[in-house]
Design an enzyme around this catalytic site. Structure first.
Site, PDB file in Angstrom:
ATOM      1  N   SER A 124     -15.115  38.040   6.760  1.00 32.09           N
ATOM      2  CA  SER A 124     -13.756  38.117   7.287  1.00 32.09           C
ATOM      3  C   SER A 124     -12.952  39.244   6.671  1.00 32.09           C
ATOM      4  O   SER A 124     -13.061  39.515   5.476  1.00 32.09           O
ATOM      5  CB  SER A 124     -13.001  36.825   7.000  1.00 32.09           C
ATOM      6  OG  SER A 124     -13.309  35.878   7.964  1.00 32.09           O
TER       7      SER A 124
ATOM      8  N   ASP B  41      -4.333  38.129  13.299  1.00 29.52           N
ATOM      9  CA  ASP B  41      -5.047  37.914  12.031  1.00 29.52           C
ATOM     10  C   ASP B  41      -5.280  39.251  11.313  1.00 29.52           C
ATOM     11  O   ASP B  41      -6.419  39.674  11.117  1.00 29.52           O
ATOM     12  CB  ASP B  41      -6.367  37.185  12.300  1.00 29.52           C
ATOM     13  CG  ASP B  41      -6.994  36.630  11.034  1.00 29.52           C
ATOM     14  OD1 ASP B  41      -6.338  36.663   9.978  1.00 29.52           O
ATOM     15  OD2 ASP B  41      -8.156  36.170  11.112  1.00 29.52           O
TER      16      ASP B  41
ATOM     17  N   GLN C 212     -19.262  33.800   7.370  1.00 27.02           N
ATOM     18  CA  GLN C 212     -18.313  33.520   6.289  1.00 27.02           C
ATOM     19  C   GLN C 212     -18.428  34.548   5.161  1.00 27.02           C
ATOM     20  O   GLN C 212     -19.527  34.848   4.706  1.00 27.02           O
ATOM     21  CB  GLN C 212     -18.550  32.119   5.724  1.00 27.02           C
ATOM     22  CG  GLN C 212     -17.781  31.055   6.476  1.00 27.02           C
ATOM     23  CD  GLN C 212     -17.953  31.117   7.959  1.00 27.02           C
ATOM     24  OE1 GLN C 212     -17.134  31.695   8.652  1.00 27.02           O
ATOM     25  NE2 GLN C 212     -19.031  30.545   8.467  1.00 27.02           N
ATOM     26  N   GLY C 213     -17.320  35.055   4.710  1.00 32.72           N
ATOM     27  CA  GLY C 213     -17.305  36.080   3.668  1.00 32.72           C
ATOM     28  C   GLY C 213     -17.164  37.478   4.253  1.00 32.72           C
ATOM     29  O   GLY C 213     -16.823  38.423   3.547  1.00 32.72           O
TER      30      GLY C 213
ATOM     31  N   HIS D 188      -5.835  35.841   7.289  1.00 41.39           N
ATOM     32  CA  HIS D 188      -6.330  34.593   6.696  1.00 41.39           C
ATOM     33  C   HIS D 188      -7.056  34.825   5.374  1.00 41.39           C
ATOM     34  O   HIS D 188      -7.411  33.858   4.706  1.00 41.39           O
ATOM     35  CB  HIS D 188      -7.179  33.799   7.694  1.00 41.39           C
ATOM     36  CG  HIS D 188      -8.606  34.223   7.817  1.00 41.39           C
ATOM     37  ND1 HIS D 188      -9.056  35.089   8.784  1.00 41.39           N
ATOM     38  CD2 HIS D 188      -9.696  33.871   7.100  1.00 41.39           C
ATOM     39  CE1 HIS D 188     -10.362  35.245   8.640  1.00 41.39           C
ATOM     40  NE2 HIS D 188     -10.778  34.516   7.634  1.00 41.39           N
TER      41      HIS D 188
END
Ligand code: ARG
Length: 264
Positions: free
Chosen positions: A219, A127, A216-217, A83
């Site tokens: 990932s 993923d 967040q960030g 993603h």
């Protein structure tokens, strides 16, 4: 707000559209208010974790360009999340050995090739992606892949690294780490039943009470256990919230596909 967070920083706007049309992987939503890098962690050193890569992107909404994480697994190959690779290939820069993204320390490389697990988005899990560096990070220590699918024993003390959101618990755009114990497939199978947690392909790690998590960030970045790449930061509902732990792509599940790309 809550929702399955499988979106990078740069996807914050696109996400609001995506929420309405989320498909096979499940409904998703991103954090759209500033606030909360690794949550509840401590400042880390890339000298101690030389295989940790900051995957910046010129389309990132944050001035530093911070976008995702990745892991150096061969001099010219990094593993990240599927993603994280939705942007044009020319917009990415891999950075190694930079503790603070406001500096120019360390090595950088552009990306010459992106392999994204072809099953990603069609079925849950998957993923994972492998990127090829135009300028190999020669001489830098790499991390081997975990290949045992039973490595995710409840209580195993894994450590996640990244430059992502801290929810005010640490400095922005600074390399952080936090220990997150494996909570087990049955726990995430319960709390993330609606989100479609996949036991064979995902790792559930964090604290039932919350407080410490990736965010967040982060990932695409490394979850490390026993000196191996154990997981890849994938998603969660919010960050560090009670009952909503972090979900990581299970490297052992995808190890043969990843290895084929790494050796390619
Ligand atoms: N999807 C996020 C990213 O793109 C990572 C979310 C991890 N969330 C969590 N609660 N552990 O950066």
């Amino acid at each position: 707000m809550s929702g399955k967070l499988k979106f990078t920083r740069a996807a914050l706007v696109a996400v609001m559209v995506a929420v309405a049309s989320a498909g096979a992987v499940g409904a998703a939503e991103a954090r759209v208010t500033p606030g909360t890098n690794i949550v509840g962690g401590t400042t880390a050193s890339t000298a101690q974790a030389p295989w940790a890569i900051a995957l910046n992107n010129s389309r990132s909404p944050v001035p530093s360009g911070q976008y995702c994480g990745a892991t150096l697994v061969k001099a010219n190959k990094i593993v990240t999340a599927a993603h994280c690779v939705t942007q044009p290939i020319s917009t990415y820069t891999a950075i190694q050995g930079r503790d603070r993204l406001s500096t120019t320390a360390g090595k950088t490389s552009k990306i010459s090739k992106i392999w994204k697990d072809p099953q990603y988005g069609r079925v849950a899990g998957h993923d994972v992606a492998v990127l090829t560096l135009t300028t190999p990070f020669t001489g830098v220590a790499t991390l081997p892949l975990e290949t045992s699918r039973s490595a995710d024993a409840v209580g195993a003390q894994s450590v996640v690294y990244g430059y992502g959101e801290t929810e005010g618990t640490g400095p922005a755009d600074t390399f952080q780490k936090v220990t997150v114990p494996v909570l087990g497939d049955s726990y995430c199978g319960q709390v993330y039943a609606d989100e479609g947690y996949v036991a064979n392909g995902e790792i559930c790690a964090g604290y039932k009470a919350g407080g410490k998590d990736s965010c967040q960030g982060d990932s695409g970045g490394p979850l490390v256990l026993n000196g191996r790449l154990f997981g890849v930061v994938s998603w969660g509902i919010g960050c560090a919230d009670a009952g909503n732990p972090g979900v990581y792509a299970e490297v052992a599940t995808y190890a043969s596909a990843l290895t084929a790309q790494i050796n390619n």
